[in-house]
Design an enzyme around this catalytic site. Structure first.
Site, PDB file in Angstrom:
ATOM      1  N   PRO A 176     -81.977  22.220  60.174  1.00  0.00           N
ATOM      2  CA  PRO A 176     -83.255  21.593  60.510  1.00  0.00           C
ATOM      3  C   PRO A 176     -83.278  20.081  60.329  1.00  0.00           C
ATOM      4  O   PRO A 176     -82.738  19.554  59.346  1.00  0.00           O
ATOM      5  CB  PRO A 176     -84.243  22.233  59.533  1.00  0.00           C
ATOM      6  CG  PRO A 176     -83.595  23.470  59.075  1.00  0.00           C
ATOM      7  CD  PRO A 176     -82.127  23.300  59.212  1.00  0.00           C
ATOM      8  N   ASN A 177     -83.902  19.430  61.271  1.00  0.00           N
ATOM      9  CA  ASN A 177     -84.186  17.982  61.265  1.00  0.00           C
ATOM     10  C   ASN A 177     -82.978  17.097  61.541  1.00  0.00           C
ATOM     11  O   ASN A 177     -83.120  15.886  61.687  1.00  0.00           O
ATOM     12  CB  ASN A 177     -84.865  17.544  59.947  1.00  0.00           C
ATOM     13  CG  ASN A 177     -86.189  18.264  59.736  1.00  0.00           C
ATOM     14  OD1 ASN A 177     -87.038  18.216  60.612  1.00  0.00           O
ATOM     15  ND2 ASN A 177     -86.346  18.953  58.627  1.00  0.00           N
TER      16      ASN A 177
ATOM     17  N   ARG B  16     -84.270   9.239  61.667  1.00  0.00           N
ATOM     18  CA  ARG B  16     -84.776   9.903  60.459  1.00  0.00           C
ATOM     19  C   ARG B  16     -84.227   9.219  59.206  1.00  0.00           C
ATOM     20  O   ARG B  16     -83.007   9.240  58.974  1.00  0.00           O
ATOM     21  CB  ARG B  16     -84.299  11.356  60.482  1.00  0.00           C
ATOM     22  CG  ARG B  16     -84.621  12.115  59.243  1.00  0.00           C
ATOM     23  CD  ARG B  16     -83.824  13.405  59.165  1.00  0.00           C
ATOM     24  NE  ARG B  16     -84.227  14.139  57.977  1.00  0.00           N
ATOM     25  CZ  ARG B  16     -83.532  15.118  57.432  1.00  0.00           C
ATOM     26  NH1 ARG B  16     -82.396  15.516  57.978  1.00  0.00           N
ATOM     27  NH2 ARG B  16     -83.963  15.713  56.348  1.00  0.00           N
TER      28      ARG B  16
ATOM     29  N   TYR C   7     -79.640   8.537  55.843  1.00  0.00           N
ATOM     30  CA  TYR C   7     -78.753   9.284  56.737  1.00  0.00           C
ATOM     31  C   TYR C   7     -78.008   8.425  57.749  1.00  0.00           C
ATOM     32  O   TYR C   7     -77.234   8.949  58.549  1.00  0.00           O
ATOM     33  CB  TYR C   7     -79.558  10.366  57.465  1.00  0.00           C
ATOM     34  CG  TYR C   7     -80.174  11.365  56.506  1.00  0.00           C
ATOM     35  CD1 TYR C   7     -79.376  12.173  55.704  1.00  0.00           C
ATOM     36  CD2 TYR C   7     -81.557  11.488  56.372  1.00  0.00           C
ATOM     37  CE1 TYR C   7     -79.929  13.078  54.815  1.00  0.00           C
ATOM     38  CE2 TYR C   7     -82.128  12.395  55.488  1.00  0.00           C
ATOM     39  CZ  TYR C   7     -81.306  13.180  54.708  1.00  0.00           C
ATOM     40  OH  TYR C   7     -81.845  14.076  53.816  1.00  0.00           O
TER      41      TYR C   7
ATOM     42  N   ASN D 179     -73.914  22.125  57.927  1.00  0.00           N
ATOM     43  CA  ASN D 179     -74.885  21.344  57.156  1.00  0.00           C
ATOM     44  C   ASN D 179     -76.216  22.070  57.294  1.00  0.00           C
ATOM     45  O   ASN D 179     -76.899  21.941  58.311  1.00  0.00           O
ATOM     46  CB  ASN D 179     -74.994  19.916  57.694  1.00  0.00           C
ATOM     47  CG  ASN D 179     -75.962  19.082  56.871  1.00  0.00           C
ATOM     48  OD1 ASN D 179     -76.707  19.606  56.042  1.00  0.00           O
ATOM     49  ND2 ASN D 179     -75.955  17.781  57.094  1.00  0.00           N
TER      50      ASN D 179
ATOM     51  N   ALA E 208     -82.318  21.224  54.712  1.00  0.00           N
ATOM     52  CA  ALA E 208     -83.132  21.666  53.573  1.00  0.00           C
ATOM     53  C   ALA E 208     -82.975  23.150  53.265  1.00  0.00           C
ATOM     54  O   ALA E 208     -83.248  23.590  52.139  1.00  0.00           O
ATOM     55  CB  ALA E 208     -84.599  21.337  53.836  1.00  0.00           C
TER      56      ALA E 208
ATOM     57  N   GLU F  60     -69.683  24.043  53.346  1.00  0.00           N
ATOM     58  CA  GLU F  60     -71.017  23.408  53.351  1.00  0.00           C
ATOM     59  C   GLU F  60     -70.842  21.898  53.264  1.00  0.00           C
ATOM     60  O   GLU F  60     -70.113  21.407  52.393  1.00  0.00           O
ATOM     61  CB  GLU F  60     -71.802  23.920  52.138  1.00  0.00           C
ATOM     62  CG  GLU F  60     -73.156  23.258  51.968  1.00  0.00           C
ATOM     63  CD  GLU F  60     -73.812  23.648  50.638  1.00  0.00           C
ATOM     64  OE1 GLU F  60     -73.546  24.743  50.109  1.00  0.00           O
ATOM     65  OE2 GLU F  60     -74.584  22.823  50.122  1.00  0.00           O
TER      66      GLU F  60
ATOM     67  N   HIS G 251     -72.809  17.855  53.556  1.00  0.00           N
ATOM     68  CA  HIS G 251     -74.027  17.048  53.568  1.00  0.00           C
ATOM     69  C   HIS G 251     -73.668  15.601  53.811  1.00  0.00           C
ATOM     70  O   HIS G 251     -72.668  15.097  53.273  1.00  0.00           O
ATOM     71  CB  HIS G 251     -74.773  17.166  52.238  1.00  0.00           C
ATOM     72  CG  HIS G 251     -75.184  18.561  51.945  1.00  0.00           C
ATOM     73  ND1 HIS G 251     -76.263  19.159  52.546  1.00  0.00           N
ATOM     74  CD2 HIS G 251     -74.620  19.510  51.157  1.00  0.00           C
ATOM     75  CE1 HIS G 251     -76.359  20.404  52.135  1.00  0.00           C
ATOM     76  NE2 HIS G 251     -75.375  20.649  51.297  1.00  0.00           N
TER      77      HIS G 251
ATOM     78  N   ARG H  41     -79.720  12.744  44.332  1.00  0.00           N
ATOM     79  CA  ARG H  41     -81.070  12.573  44.886  1.00  0.00           C
ATOM     80  C   ARG H  41     -82.092  13.363  44.055  1.00  0.00           C
ATOM     81  O   ARG H  41     -81.889  13.575  42.869  1.00  0.00           O
ATOM     82  CB  ARG H  41     -81.053  12.982  46.362  1.00  0.00           C
ATOM     83  CG  ARG H  41     -80.079  12.121  47.192  1.00  0.00           C
ATOM     84  CD  ARG H  41     -80.090  12.509  48.645  1.00  0.00           C
ATOM     85  NE  ARG H  41     -81.398  12.289  49.246  1.00  0.00           N
ATOM     86  CZ  ARG H  41     -81.777  12.802  50.414  1.00  0.00           C
ATOM     87  NH1 ARG H  41     -80.929  13.556  51.105  1.00  0.00           N
ATOM     88  NH2 ARG H  41     -82.986  12.574  50.891  1.00  0.00           N
TER      89      ARG H  41
HETATM   90  C1  DQA Z   1     -78.878  17.017  53.980  1.00  0.00           C
HETATM   91  C2  DQA Z   1     -79.492  16.988  52.582  1.00  0.00           C
HETATM   92  C3  DQA Z   1     -80.682  17.923  52.488  1.00  0.00           C
HETATM   93  O1  DQA Z   1     -81.253  17.889  51.183  1.00  0.00           O
HETATM   94  C4  DQA Z   1     -81.748  17.525  53.483  1.00  0.00           C
HETATM   95  O2  DQA Z   1     -82.816  18.437  53.449  1.00  0.00           O
HETATM   96  C5  DQA Z   1     -81.208  17.379  54.866  1.00  0.00           C
HETATM   97  C6  DQA Z   1     -79.925  16.700  55.043  1.00  0.00           C
HETATM   98  C7  DQA Z   1     -77.728  15.988  54.133  1.00  0.00           C
HETATM   99  O3  DQA Z   1     -76.989  16.116  55.092  1.00  0.00           O
HETATM  100  O4  DQA Z   1     -77.609  15.074  53.323  1.00  0.00           O
HETATM  101  O5  DQA Z   1     -81.842  17.741  55.843  1.00  0.00           O
HETATM  102  O6  DQA Z   1     -78.351  18.297  54.219  1.00  0.00           O
END
Ligand code: DQA
Length: 146
Positions: free
Chosen positions: A13-14, A21, A26, A78, A81, A102, A104, A111
């Site tokens: 998501p996102n 964003r 990021y 990835n 959230a 996994e 990120h 964080r």
């Molecule tokens: C993320 C870290 C997550 O906490 C966050 O919700 C994201 C991006 C990262 O790539 O740093 O959407 O996965």
């Protein structure tokens, strides 16, 4: 990972909003630019990467469940959230035979408190966090055993 030909890369998501964003967290690269870098890196390693993004938990689960049948040898994901609370996504990772790494972009351990816990990490092959786009490239190399 033996006879790797194709790696599935999943963005949760996102992550479709990359570029605009929270650029301080990021970066300014778009998802399309990130995907190109991932595909180029995979090619340089002699494998193909297929990148997909969804804002839906169920879609990510469906892709994980189908990955082996579709010929993928491993998954770099990835989960966004969903990392921090999706037991359904965790169960999907635990239910498939393919290795899942996994990744990120940001260092989730540096964080907010709620980002420090991953429900996915215990059932993933490993976690790579904090290296921006390189987290994905390192994820591919980890799957390939490099
Ligand atoms: C993320 C870290 C997550 O906490 C966050 O919700 C994201 C991006 C990262 O790539 O740093 O959407 O996965």
């Amino acid at each position: 990972m033996a006879k790797a030909r194709a790696i599935l890369v999943l963005h949760g998501p996102n992550l479709n909003l990359l570029g605009t964003r929270e650029p301080d967290v990021y970066g300014r690269s778009t998802l399309a630019e990130l995907d190109r870098a991932i595909e180029r890196h995979a090619r340089s390693r002699g494998v193909r990467a297929e990148c997909r993004q969804s804002n839906s938990e169920g879609q990510l689960i469906d892709w994980l469940q189908a990955a082996e049948r579709q010929g993928f040898a491993g998954v770099v994901m990835n989960p966004g959230a969903l990392t921090h609370y999706s037991i359904a996504l965790r169960d999907a990772v635990a239910s498939i035979r393919l290795p899942v790494v996994e990744v990120h972009l940001s260092n989730v351990h540096g964080r907010e408190e709620f980002r420090r816990h991953s429900v996915i990490a215990p059932v993933a092959r490993g976690q790579i966090s904090g290296f921006g786009a390189a987290s994905y490239l390192l994820g591919i190399d980890a799957l390939l055993g490099r």
